[in-house]
Write an enzyme that holds these catalytic residues in place. Sequence first.
Site, short mmCIF file in Angstrom:
data_model
loop_
_atom_site.label_atom_id
_atom_site.label_comp_id
_atom_site.label_asym_id
_atom_site.label_seq_id
_atom_site.Cartn_x
_atom_site.Cartn_y
_atom_site.Cartn_z
N THR A 9 0.85 -1.20 0.00
CA THR A 9 0.00 0.00 0.00
C THR A 9 0.88 1.24 0.00
O THR A 9 2.05 1.17 0.38
CB THR A 9 -0.93 0.03 1.24
N ASN A 11 -1.01 3.93 1.21
CA ASN A 11 -1.92 4.68 2.06
C ASN A 11 -1.22 4.89 3.42
O ASN A 11 -1.03 3.95 4.19
CB ASN A 11 -3.22 3.87 2.21
N ALA A 12 -0.84 6.14 3.70
CA ALA A 12 -0.04 6.44 4.89
C ALA A 12 -0.78 6.07 6.18
O ALA A 12 -0.19 5.58 7.13
CB ALA A 12 0.33 7.91 4.90
N ASP A 70 -7.03 -6.01 2.17
CA ASP A 70 -8.10 -5.42 1.40
C ASP A 70 -9.32 -5.39 2.32
O ASP A 70 -9.68 -6.40 2.91
CB ASP A 70 -8.37 -6.26 0.15
N GLY A 154 -10.84 6.76 5.39
CA GLY A 154 -11.90 6.03 4.69
C GLY A 154 -13.26 6.30 5.30
O GLY A 154 -13.65 7.45 5.51
N ASP A 156 -14.29 5.72 8.26
CA ASP A 156 -14.29 5.82 9.73
C ASP A 156 -15.28 6.85 10.30
O ASP A 156 -15.92 6.58 11.31
CB ASP A 156 -12.87 6.12 10.26
#
Length: 185
Positions: A9, A11-12, A70, A154, A156
Amino acid sequence: MKKKLVVATNNAHKLEEIAAILGDEMELLSLNDIHCDADIPETADTLEGNARQKAMYIYENYGMDCFADDTGLEVEALNGAPGVYSARYAGENKDDEANIDKVLDEMKDVPEEKRTARFYCALAVSRPGHDTVTFSGTVEGTILSGRKGGNGFGYDPIFYVPELGKTTAEMAPEEKNVISHRAKA
Ligand code: IMP
């Protein structure tokens, strides 16, 4: 020397969570760190299938141990959607905000007692010379009618966890990393 593990990924937020969950036993490398800018195929029709595809791609092309996850948001009232399409629910080039807006819009007439949902995380670990193995984890919650909280990423801000009385975006990282789908997987 620490063992190196590629996390498939860039995504940090996701990397930070995984690093906090795994502790500092291993050196985690992102796709950027290994100079992988390929559009790794995610064409399976299940979350497990996609996680497996990503992990195997790295070990086949880079010969390195790889960890890929995922995640899907599964909303009961939407028959399990967005599910495997969570990342691109509002369209190929849309972002988290557009995805949230689409879920909120589709849920606008759904009463409180029917707003149950879960995050489902599938993760795969590939190591040269070993079979790829997959794991999964879930966290149960409900979908709010608006956003709450500024942490996480996302979906959240709209995912409320009744046990803790807050959304995953209102949780400190240490709290989310105990109850989350990713931590359990
Ligand atoms: P992926 O697992 O990175 O492909 O993410 C799929 C979709 O789920 C994206 O829209 C992410 O933003 C979202 N997502 C993944 N993990 C989480 C999480 O822990 N909380 C909220 N949304 C998430």
